[in-house]
Design a protein around this motif. Sequence first.
Motif, PDB file in Angstrom:
ATOM      1  N   LEU A  49     -13.439 -53.102   5.400  1.00 21.88           N
ATOM      2  CA  LEU A  49     -14.794 -53.069   5.951  1.00 21.88           C
ATOM      3  C   LEU A  49     -15.101 -51.744   6.633  1.00 21.88           C
ATOM      4  N   LEU A  50     -14.045 -50.963   6.955  1.00 25.58           N
ATOM      5  CA  LEU A  50     -14.209 -49.675   7.633  1.00 25.58           C
ATOM      6  C   LEU A  50     -14.053 -48.500   6.684  1.00 25.58           C
ATOM      7  N   GLY A  51     -13.938 -48.768   5.390  1.00 23.21           N
ATOM      8  CA  GLY A  51     -13.853 -47.694   4.421  1.00 23.21           C
ATOM      9  C   GLY A  51     -12.488 -47.457   3.835  1.00 23.21           C
ATOM     10  N   TRP A  52     -11.452 -48.168   4.334  1.00 23.33           N
ATOM     11  CA  TRP A  52     -10.106 -48.050   3.784  1.00 23.33           C
ATOM     12  C   TRP A  52      -9.929 -49.159   2.755  1.00 23.33           C
ATOM     13  N   GLY A  53     -10.224 -48.879   1.490  1.00 24.50           N
ATOM     14  CA  GLY A  53     -10.183 -49.906   0.465  1.00 24.50           C
ATOM     15  C   GLY A  53     -11.499 -50.661   0.400  1.00 24.50           C
TER      16      GLY A  53
ATOM     17  N   ILE B 137      -8.645 -57.434  -3.228  1.00 28.20           N
ATOM     18  CA  ILE B 137      -8.563 -56.011  -2.917  1.00 28.20           C
ATOM     19  C   ILE B 137      -8.746 -55.192  -4.198  1.00 28.20           C
ATOM     20  N   ALA B 138      -9.418 -54.065  -4.094  1.00 24.79           N
ATOM     21  CA  ALA B 138      -9.592 -53.169  -5.242  1.00 24.79           C
ATOM     22  C   ALA B 138      -8.291 -52.401  -5.464  1.00 24.79           C
ATOM     23  N   TRP B 139      -7.385 -53.014  -6.266  1.00 25.79           N
ATOM     24  CA  TRP B 139      -6.089 -52.390  -6.484  1.00 25.79           C
ATOM     25  C   TRP B 139      -6.224 -51.070  -7.240  1.00 25.79           C
ATOM     26  N   ARG B 140      -7.266 -50.916  -8.053  1.00 23.50           N
ATOM     27  CA  ARG B 140      -7.459 -49.677  -8.769  1.00 23.50           C
ATOM     28  C   ARG B 140      -7.977 -48.566  -7.851  1.00 23.50           C
ATOM     29  N   GLY B 141      -8.276 -48.909  -6.598  1.00 16.63           N
ATOM     30  CA  GLY B 141      -8.708 -47.896  -5.648  1.00 16.63           C
ATOM     31  C   GLY B 141      -7.650 -46.851  -5.368  1.00 16.63           C
ATOM     32  N   TYR B 142      -6.436 -47.077  -5.844  1.00 18.48           N
ATOM     33  CA  TYR B 142      -5.363 -46.090  -5.710  1.00 18.48           C
ATOM     34  C   TYR B 142      -5.758 -44.762  -6.335  1.00 18.48           C
ATOM     35  N   HIS B 143      -6.630 -44.786  -7.344  1.00 23.28           N
ATOM     36  CA  HIS B 143      -7.012 -43.568  -8.056  1.00 23.28           C
ATOM     37  C   HIS B 143      -8.310 -42.958  -7.537  1.00 23.28           C
TER      38      HIS B 143
ATOM     39  N   ASP C 246      -7.912 -44.950   0.152  1.00 27.31           N
ATOM     40  CA  ASP C 246      -7.681 -46.171  -0.614  1.00 27.31           C
ATOM     41  C   ASP C 246      -6.247 -46.244  -1.126  1.00 27.31           C
ATOM     42  N   ALA C 247      -5.717 -45.083  -1.563  1.00 31.74           N
ATOM     43  CA  ALA C 247      -4.330 -45.064  -2.045  1.00 31.74           C
ATOM     44  C   ALA C 247      -3.355 -45.410  -0.919  1.00 31.74           C
TER      45      ALA C 247
END
Length: 426
Positions: free
Chosen positions: A159-163, A176-182, A187-188
């Motif tokens: 909610l604070l921008g991390w993921g 969770i947006a697991w593809r946010g790693y890229h 997010d990573a």
Amino acid sequence: MTMNSFDNRAISAFTSKLSPAADICVGLTILSVVVLSVLGNGLVLVICYRRRRKMVGSELLCVNLAVVDFLSCICFYPLSIMSSFHHMWLGENITCVYYGLGCYTFGLCAMFTVAAISIIRYLKTCYSLVYAVWLEGANVQLVCCVIWLVATVWSSFPLLGWGEYVPEPYGLSCTIAWRGYHTSAKDAFYIICSFACFTMVPVLLIVVSQCRILYKLSRFSKSLSARGIRNNLKHTERRLSVMFFCISLGFVIAWAPYAVVSFLFIFHKENQYMAPEGFVFPALFAKSSHIYNPFIYFYFNKTFRRELRCLLLPLWPTLGGNRVSVHTATGHQHPIHIQLQDRARVQKRPFGLSRDPTLSKSKGKAVHSSGNPVPGRPVYTCWGSPSKKAPTILDNKVAMRLPVCLYMNSVSLFERLSSDRPKVWS
């Protein structure tokens, strides 16, 4: 990117990628999980509330786990059920964030609780003298509060921008947006920490603790050869350890496929590296972890079974076992027929009042087949009158001669017996 392309992508993300028949099957499966979990965990919570003054530390953690399972099925899964029947995610982004935040928070609470149960059982089994005082009462309540605090804080970072919370690939759930790693460094970092610190570390603690407990029990079970109390204590400790081992093992097995699929999803930039059905089955299998814990409690814990029997006794009186029915005949002498009714049990021989030779002559008079409500069951007849005079003290010999049901109901029986006629127990 234009506004129309963004809307089309959002609509396609919240649309089911399964067939209509598969959507209905998914909805019915989740509905079955909700019904069984609410009934089972609801009974666990009611029983724990009834015996709240007698609960120990490890049972408080079991209550915390039951609260997590119960609230998950009440607050979040109905949204997934309705979305399955409508073939799309209802509410789109707002409900997706609500569902993802709630399920991730409660999932972390469940994982941390199982890890705490495993660690506490390990410390009690291997170092009981050192940690016995610390692992009771207020300290366990503090552990529960820390579990909820850590899970809530960590799941709130998106909610604070991390993921972020996005729909799952099949479109009927959010996570969770697991593809946010890229996408970005923040997010990573969040994705890596979620797997390393909040998934792998609790699982390793659970596995290591349970393996050490099993090794400790197997080692000492061979060396202990005492009888009596020590043997009973050893059996109780083993039973509790097996119960918590089943809880921990079931949780790890239920969530392992979903964790593996999500972990593989990180390293694929493609939109789909697996068919949508490949995400559905691990997700549904993970939801089954809400069901089996109540069955484990009732199977291994005699206290839960006894409390459940007392709780259901008003609804099903046959759960009470043996019953005593008193039938009073009309007439001048008021014979009282007292019958032992045993549920689902066959008597191999008649239940006599006494083995005294003086009573064997009148045994045929004491047992009558006429007026017996249940054929083939002995009826003990005591002849009395409406007189209010009745003995108030029952000596030991009389207590040993009477059947158990007669002795337990002796107070009400003596008020009906006459003092001027010979008594069958004398």
